[in-house]
Design a protein around this motif. Structure first.
Motif, PDB file in Angstrom:
ATOM      1  N   ASN A   1     -45.506 -24.568 -13.827  1.00 40.05           N
ATOM      2  CA  ASN A   1     -44.565 -23.771 -14.626  1.00 40.05           C
ATOM      3  C   ASN A   1     -43.916 -24.690 -15.655  1.00 40.05           C
ATOM      4  O   ASN A   1     -44.106 -25.907 -15.617  1.00 40.05           O
TER       5      ASN A   1
ATOM      6  N   HIS B   1     -40.841 -16.768 -18.682  1.00 44.35           N
ATOM      7  CA  HIS B   1     -41.406 -17.430 -17.498  1.00 44.35           C
ATOM      8  C   HIS B   1     -42.813 -17.866 -17.903  1.00 44.35           C
ATOM      9  O   HIS B   1     -43.723 -17.043 -17.974  1.00 44.35           O
TER      10      HIS B   1
ATOM     11  N   ARG C   1     -39.964 -21.006  -5.074  1.00 51.31           N
ATOM     12  CA  ARG C   1     -40.829 -19.822  -4.974  1.00 51.31           C
ATOM     13  C   ARG C   1     -42.156 -20.065  -5.714  1.00 51.31           C
ATOM     14  O   ARG C   1     -43.161 -20.353  -5.107  1.00 51.31           O
ATOM     15  N   ASP C   2     -42.143 -20.041  -7.045  1.00 51.92           N
ATOM     16  CA  ASP C   2     -43.411 -20.222  -7.770  1.00 51.92           C
ATOM     17  C   ASP C   2     -43.926 -21.648  -7.559  1.00 51.92           C
ATOM     18  O   ASP C   2     -45.136 -21.870  -7.408  1.00 51.92           O
TER      19      ASP C   2
ATOM     20  N   HIS D   1     -46.294 -20.286 -17.822  1.00 56.50           N
ATOM     21  CA  HIS D   1     -47.174 -21.193 -17.074  1.00 56.50           C
ATOM     22  C   HIS D   1     -47.881 -22.141 -18.039  1.00 56.50           C
ATOM     23  O   HIS D   1     -47.966 -21.898 -19.233  1.00 56.50           O
TER      24      HIS D   1
HETATM   25 ZN    ZN Z   1     -45.218 -17.490 -12.235  1.00 58.98          ZN
END
Ligand code: ZN
Ligand code: KIV
Length: 515
Positions: A242, A206, A13-14, A208
């Motif tokens: 990420n 989560h 997804r990301d 980055h």
């Molecule tokens: Zn993200």
């Protein structure tokens, strides 16, 4: 509080959202199967409302990977709109353990410029979304986007409200990679003090990597009570990426003395997952990438080599085997038989049927005639190539090219399609161009080459060359891969691989890769 850290993988997804990393449903399925083998706790398979293709891919991962006994939870992302959540549920509902992940921004910057909503409106939307999602499934995650730049008290009010509405995981994203470890750790600790009902949910982080702190921030989150880390294989993701799964997992494992907590990831599957992702996307990690880079376990300096030969512990904090990496061992040669070949492939994680095995063995024998020393990396390259070719409409039957100083490069190509042979020729400004023009003449397709990369799979002049191409067919951009000791042949195979993806519709491919 949980006594282990849950690994939430968002590669599909990301990670997939980042330019150059997009994957079709077939590729997502292949990756999801490897993530399940790796033992991640949650696979975020996509953002179903974002496109029809992403919806299908998420649904297929839920159906084909999420229904297997012991499989990870399958999660889909949705904004807080109720239609988003409905669509997300339609995709993930097939899994044994589905999860809906809904998010809305809570920072004033996002509220003012992006959402044009008041804090009260955002709080209400978040709470309604979670309540709606809980109507579908027991497992609901909520994220206050841009948490690191959100007003702390407002964000906590939202978190308290969504837990009240039934959120089972609250994920705190450093969306823009702005946080610095000490303040991030304090933020997580303060959330635990300030949000009254926080014990009813798992705290997740989560992070980055815009300032290169994603892994450090994830780990400091764990030290301050986070029990889920969201991360991606090879650290792929928006902009600088990420937090990298392999780095988080190996840091927790290697420094258990500091963290006192571990994951359930089967670390011996890490290297395979990393290489599979590179193979699918055509993007390789840099040689010095921690854990999975080509040089991650290579000791070059004399003083280091001397130390390692005397006692590995001098310079080695992890063993290559811990991540499933063989030390480029010489495995088979010209005289190796079919049995040894098959056994070694099994050890490398390839369980081939008879047809696949026969084809791969033939390629191996051809290679052994050309190349004295055959390494695991060579075997992996030919097997991957053969497995891809098995699904192909066109396969390469014959190739001849002429090129040299003062000559006009020309090529003759013969392709096989359903037992019929087609031959044509082409000229170009180099041998690759000539071969591609000959292939275009046969298939009637005209691909525009956007990117071409050639890499040696192992060292040595006789190494297998692996070519990755990105080709635009009338607006549809596809990746193709091919390998051979002859780089022009590898180039032809890569281009054909891309062509085969155009001519074979996704629905048909999905059927072929079913369980
Ligand atoms: Zn993200
Ligand atoms: O970075 C981010 O904020 C996200 C959310 C959707 C969790 O990816």
């Amino acid at each position: 509080m949980l006594d282990r850290v849950l690994i939430f993988d968002t590669t599909l997804r990301d990670g997939e959202q980042a330019p150059g990393f997009s994957m079709n449903a077939v590729e997502k399925l292949e990756m999801a199967r490897q993530l399940a083998k790796l033992g991640v706790d949650v696979i975020e398979a996509g953002f179903p409302i974002s496109s029809e293709e992403d919806f299908e891919a998420t649904r297929e991962v839920a159906k084909q990977v999420g229904t297997v006994e012991g499989s990870p939870m399958i999660c889909g992302l949705s904004r807080v709109g109720l239609a988003d959540i409905d669509r997300c549920w339609e995709a993930v509902k097939y899994a044994r353990r589905p999860r809906i992940h809904t998010f809305v921004a809570t920072s004033d910057i996002h509220l003012k410029y992006k959402l044009r909503k008041t804090r009260a409106e955002v709080l209400r939307a978040a709470q309604e979304a979670v309540r709606h999602a809980r109507g579908y499934c027991e497992n609901v995650e909520f994220s206050p986007e841009d948490a690191s730049r959100s007003d702390f008290d407002f964000m906590c009010d939202v978190l308290e409200a969504v837990i009240e509405a039934g959120a089972t995981t609250i994920n705190i994203p450093d969306t823009v990679g702005y946080a610095i470890p000490r303040e991030w750790g304090e933020r997580i600790a303060r959330i635990r003090e300030r949000v009254k009902n926080v014990d009813r949910a798992v705290i997740s982080v989560h992070c980055h990597n815009d300032l290169g702190q994603a892994v450090a921030n994830s780990l400091v989150g764990v030290m301050n009570g986070a029990r889920q880390v969201e991360c991606t294989i090879n650290g792929i993701g928006e902009r600088a990426g990420n937090a990298s799964l392999e780095e988080v997992v190996m840091a927790l494992r290697t420094r258990k003395d500091i963290f006192g907590i571990d994951t359930r990831v089967k670390t011996e599957e890490i290297f395979r997952a990393s290489r599979l992702l590179s193979h699918i996307t055509g993007i390789h990690v840099q040689p010095n990438k921690a854990i999975v880079g080509e040089n991650a376990f290579a000791h070059e300096a004399g003083i280091h080599q001397d130390g390692v030969l005397k006692e590995k512990l001098t310079y080695e904090i992890m063993r290559p085997e811990d991540i499933g990496r063989s030390s480029n061992r010489l495995v088979l040669g010209k005289h190796s038989g079919r049995h040894a070949f098959r056994v070694r492939l099994k050890e490398l994680g390839f369980d081939l049927d008879d047809t696949e095995s026969d084809k791969a063995f033939k390629r191996f024998k051809d290679l052994a005639d050309k190349k004295k020393e055959i390494y695991d990396e060579d075997l992996i390259a030919i097997v991957k190539d053969e497995m891809t070719q098995l699904q192909e409409t066109y396969s390469l039957d014959y190739l001849h090219f002429v090129s040299g100083t003062g000559l006009i490069p020309s090529a003759t190509v013969r392709l096989k399609k359903e037992e019929e042979l087609f031959q044509d020729s082409g000229v170009g400004d180099g041998p690759v161009d000539a071969v591609y023009n000959a292939i275009d003449a046969i298939t009637g397709l005209k691909g525009r080459l956007l990117d071409y990369a050639l890499r040696a799979v192992t060292s040595g002049k006789d190494a297998i060359g692996e070519v990755t191409v990105r080709v635009d067919f009338d607006g549809t951009v596809l990746i193709g891969k091919g390998s051979s000791t002859d780089v022009i042949e590898a180039s032809a195979r890569a281009y054909l691989n891309a062509i085969n993806r155009v001519v074979l519709p996704v629905a048909q491919k999905l059927k072929e890769v079913g369980p």
